[in-house]
Design an enzyme around this catalytic site. Structure first.
Site, PDB file in Angstrom:
ATOM      1  N   CYS A 114      42.357  15.018  -7.730  1.00  0.00           N
ATOM      2  CA  CYS A 114      43.697  15.473  -8.120  1.00  0.00           C
ATOM      3  C   CYS A 114      43.908  15.263  -9.615  1.00  0.00           C
ATOM      4  O   CYS A 114      44.725  15.934 -10.228  1.00  0.00           O
ATOM      5  CB  CYS A 114      44.748  14.737  -7.320  1.00  0.00           C
ATOM      6  SG  CYS A 114      44.495  12.963  -7.333  1.00  0.00           S
TER       7      CYS A 114
ATOM      8  N   GLU B 256      52.051  12.173  -2.923  1.00  0.00           N
ATOM      9  CA  GLU B 256      51.149  12.365  -4.062  1.00  0.00           C
ATOM     10  C   GLU B 256      50.414  13.676  -3.820  1.00  0.00           C
ATOM     11  O   GLU B 256      49.752  13.837  -2.795  1.00  0.00           O
ATOM     12  CB  GLU B 256      50.136  11.223  -4.171  1.00  0.00           C
ATOM     13  CG  GLU B 256      50.725   9.907  -4.654  1.00  0.00           C
ATOM     14  CD  GLU B 256      51.309   9.966  -6.050  1.00  0.00           C
ATOM     15  OE1 GLU B 256      50.995  10.914  -6.806  1.00  0.00           O
ATOM     16  OE2 GLU B 256      52.116   9.080  -6.382  1.00  0.00           O
TER      17      GLU B 256
HETATM   18  P1  NAD Z   1      46.095  18.895   2.851  1.00  0.00           P
HETATM   19  O1  NAD Z   1      47.513  18.983   2.411  1.00  0.00           O
HETATM   20  O2  NAD Z   1      45.475  20.078   3.466  1.00  0.00           O
HETATM   21  O3  NAD Z   1      45.942  17.718   3.933  1.00  0.00           O
HETATM   22  C1  NAD Z   1      46.343  16.405   3.652  1.00  0.00           C
HETATM   23  C2  NAD Z   1      46.626  15.700   4.967  1.00  0.00           C
HETATM   24  O4  NAD Z   1      47.780  16.284   5.585  1.00  0.00           O
HETATM   25  C3  NAD Z   1      45.481  15.815   5.981  1.00  0.00           C
HETATM   26  O5  NAD Z   1      45.327  14.595   6.658  1.00  0.00           O
HETATM   27  C4  NAD Z   1      46.005  16.891   6.911  1.00  0.00           C
HETATM   28  O6  NAD Z   1      45.466  16.819   8.211  1.00  0.00           O
HETATM   29  C5  NAD Z   1      47.488  16.575   6.928  1.00  0.00           C
HETATM   30  N1  NAD Z   1      48.343  17.683   7.416  1.00  0.00           N
HETATM   31  C6  NAD Z   1      48.093  19.008   7.391  1.00  0.00           C
HETATM   32  N2  NAD Z   1      49.110  19.682   7.986  1.00  0.00           N
HETATM   33  C7  NAD Z   1      50.033  18.767   8.357  1.00  0.00           C
HETATM   34  C8  NAD Z   1      51.301  18.837   8.997  1.00  0.00           C
HETATM   35  N3  NAD Z   1      51.841  19.990   9.404  1.00  0.00           N
HETATM   36  N4  NAD Z   1      51.970  17.700   9.221  1.00  0.00           N
HETATM   37  C9  NAD Z   1      51.467  16.509   8.820  1.00  0.00           C
HETATM   38  N5  NAD Z   1      50.252  16.374   8.237  1.00  0.00           N
HETATM   39  C10 NAD Z   1      49.548  17.493   7.994  1.00  0.00           C
HETATM   40  O7  NAD Z   1      45.260  18.374   1.588  1.00  0.00           O
HETATM   41  P2  NAD Z   1      43.672  18.163   1.486  1.00  0.00           P
HETATM   42  O8  NAD Z   1      43.039  19.505   1.401  1.00  0.00           O
HETATM   43  O9  NAD Z   1      43.190  17.206   2.514  1.00  0.00           O
HETATM   44  O10 NAD Z   1      43.539  17.413   0.079  1.00  0.00           O
HETATM   45  C11 NAD Z   1      43.487  18.070  -1.132  1.00  0.00           C
HETATM   46  C12 NAD Z   1      44.807  17.976  -1.868  1.00  0.00           C
HETATM   47  O11 NAD Z   1      45.160  16.601  -2.026  1.00  0.00           O
HETATM   48  C13 NAD Z   1      44.765  18.538  -3.259  1.00  0.00           C
HETATM   49  O12 NAD Z   1      45.924  19.302  -3.502  1.00  0.00           O
HETATM   50  C14 NAD Z   1      44.751  17.314  -4.157  1.00  0.00           C
HETATM   51  O13 NAD Z   1      45.257  17.511  -5.442  1.00  0.00           O
HETATM   52  C15 NAD Z   1      45.594  16.378  -3.365  1.00  0.00           C
HETATM   53  N6  NAD Z   1      45.359  14.988  -3.762  1.00  0.00           N
HETATM   54  C16 NAD Z   1      46.328  14.342  -4.485  1.00  0.00           C
HETATM   55  C17 NAD Z   1      46.139  13.044  -4.913  1.00  0.00           C
HETATM   56  C18 NAD Z   1      47.205  12.318  -5.677  1.00  0.00           C
HETATM   57  O14 NAD Z   1      47.221  11.102  -5.638  1.00  0.00           O
HETATM   58  N7  NAD Z   1      48.108  13.006  -6.360  1.00  0.00           N
HETATM   59  C19 NAD Z   1      44.958  12.383  -4.612  1.00  0.00           C
HETATM   60  C20 NAD Z   1      43.968  13.066  -3.883  1.00  0.00           C
HETATM   61  C21 NAD Z   1      44.200  14.372  -3.455  1.00  0.00           C
END
Ligand code: NAD
Length: 479
Positions: free
Chosen positions: A282, A248
């Site tokens: 999001c 997501e």
């Molecule tokens: P992000 O992608 O930076 O991080 C998300 C998670 O991934 C964190 O726990 C992070 O530590 C982890 N991560 C980072 N690098 C990784 C790697 N190499 N391997 C595995 N895991 C890794 O996102 P964010 O800044 O925490 O959140 C914001 C984003 O989330 C926005 O784009 C938002 O739209 C999205 N979001 C989507 C939904 C949905 O349901 N569609 C809901 C909420 C947020």
């Protein structure tokens, strides 16, 4: 020296070599607590524990799974004020928003407590005489859960509860910025009686802990919510291991306002959808697509409403909009305002870093008018309280602009016309459509998710969660 909040691995609270401070974005002098930070070795231990615990949990009575999840739900609901305040303190959404999110997490656990008792199969008649066909659902195995910072308790809840409900074991990695709610939820699960190894919390950096999860073939499925950039890495790693995957990701959600709308409804929905939860959703309404007959009245009414929004400490009484989550997000929001200005957008209001009584990442909600669909702010997710207005001729152009995006999470329309509302429902290319409602704000018991670049895999939440968290087995029997 503050006590550290430990990791939970194999049913035992464990300390790690390093810790991370949890900083309050409303007051950067406030260190909420220090949390032990897992490394690669801790992550592998957690995966070993989850692997070894899987057969026992799969075989556990649905009654046991029901009772544990129900206890978790009850405690979240009973402590929603306290945990909601912690959520507001660490993430920056307002206290009422934090309390509502915690209540939602409680309801999700209670919903899946019931689902544990409703796991069903199917019996079909074989086309061959004397043969029986049975279709059953089995757990996937070890599920890796990786979550973002913007819903620190609801998103973990809507992944952890169905994973456990359907008999999977869990390795959970919360986002770096919000370890507090994740730790409290872990403590609640532990006290509710989750057996050792069935649920593990390895809080830590994505590049280390998340990556170690992606690289480990013992994880059978990954459910991820976060940015598109990280989602692409997760997908590539899952393809390598032929592993089940649910993503997501972001949105650039359109909210269409037609000439025939009820203006008050449109303004309420636009302001709520674009700016509440500091626009860090999001599903936020980031593109306001407005037909020309109502454009000027709508813009003036939104600006008027925005002037009344109180940007302040997330925990203060009367705050409408809390701070953005951290310095990096603040810089990102301000950079997009600059880009919008440079590309010809008109920053009608907001878009500034402001000071309050305590040092924090306070940013005034911004409305940018005179934008075109090709401008950067209408193409890329900003993830802050910034909305742009795109003026269009009529409904047809509005729909075409609404769909002109690589994302497809949520789409809204404000109209009194049944004809346009029905057409939009059928033709908006999004996983969720809202009529006369903000693009954000969803129920906890119905499917959630998007299309195109916003989502990959089956839906989250509600009864549809069974698709991701179980594997279908077809058995042919000649008695
Ligand atoms: P992000 O992608 O930076 O991080 C998300 C998670 O991934 C964190 O726990 C992070 O530590 C982890 N991560 C980072 N690098 C990784 C790697 N190499 N391997 C595995 N895991 C890794 O996102 P964010 O800044 O925490 O959140 C914001 C984003 O989330 C926005 O784009 C938002 O739209 C999205 N979001 C989507 C939904 C949905 O349901 N569609 C809901 C909420 C947020």
């Amino acid at each position: 020296m503050m006590d550290r909040k430990p990791l939970l691995i194999n049913g035992v609270w464990q300390s790690a070599a390093a810790g991370s401070e949890n900083i309050n974005p409303s007051n950067t002098n406030d260190v909420i607590a220090v949390y032990d930070r897992a490394g690669v070795h801790d992550t592998r231990s957690a995966i070993t524990a989850a692997t070894e615990a899987a057969p026992g949990w799969t075989a556990a009575s649905p009654q046991l799974r029901h009772d544990i999840l129900d206890r978790v739900g009850n405690e979240l609901l009973a402590r929603k004020e306290e945990l909601g305040a912690l959520l507001a303190q660490e993430e920056g959404k307002t206290r009422p928003e934090g309390v509502a999110e915690t209540a939602r997490a409680g309801h999700i656990f209670k919903f899946f407590a019931g689902e544990a008792l409703r796991i069903s199969g199917e019996k079909l008649a074989s086309v061959r005489p004397g043969i029986e066909v049975d279709i059953t659902r089995e757990p996937v195995g070890v599920v890796g859960i990786i979550t973002p910072w913007n819903f620190p308790i609801a998103i973990p809840a809507w992944k952890i509860a169905p994973a456990l409900c359907f008999g999977n074991t869990v390795v959970f990695k919360p986002a770096e910025l919000v370890p507090g709610c994740a730790w409290e939820l872990t403590d609640i699960l532990q006290r509710a009686g989750v057996p050792a190894g069935v649920f593990n919390n390895v809080y830590g950096p994505g590049s280390e802990v998340g990556q170690a999860m992606l690289d480990d073939p013992r994880i059978n499925a990954i459910t991820f919510t976060g940015s598109q950039a990280t989602g692409a890495r997760v997908a590539a790693a899952c393809a390598k291991h032929m592993r089940r995957l649910q993503l997501e990701m972001g949105g650039k959600n359109p909210f269409v306002v037609l000439d025939d709308c009820d203006l008050d409804v449109a303004v309420d929905a636009a302001v709520n959808g674009a700016f509440f939860s500091t626009g860090q959703r999001c599903t936020a309404s980031s593109r306001l697509i407005v037909t020309e007959g109502i454009h000027n009245r709508f813009v003036e009414a939104v600006l008027e409403r925005m002037r009344g929004l109180n940007v302040d400490n997330a925990l203060a009484e009367g705050t409408d909009i809390g701070p953005v989550v951290d310095e990096a997000q603040l810089q990102q929001d301000m950079r997009y305002i600059e880009i919008a200005r440079r590309e010809g957008g008109n920053i009608r209001q907001g878009g500034e870093h402001v000071s309050r009584a305590t040092p924090g990442f306070y940013f005034t909600p911004a409305l940018v008018t005179d934008t075109t669909p090709q401008m950067t702010i209408n193409r890329e997710e900003i993830f802050g309280p910034v909305a742009s207005v795109i003026r269009v001729r009529d409904y047809d152009e509005a729909l075409s602009v609404a769909n002109d995006t690589e994302f497809g999470l949520s789409a809204g329309i404000c109209t009194t016309s049944l004809k346009y509302a029905s057409h939009f429902r059928a033709n908006a290319r999004a996983g969720m459509v809202m009529v006369n409602l903000p693009t954000a704000g969803v129920d906890y018991h119905v499917p959630f998710g998007g299309t195109k670049g916003s989502s990959l895999g089956s839906r989250e939440q509600g009864r549809y969660a069974v698709e991701f968290f179980t594997v279908v087995k077809t058995a042919y029997v000649r008695p």
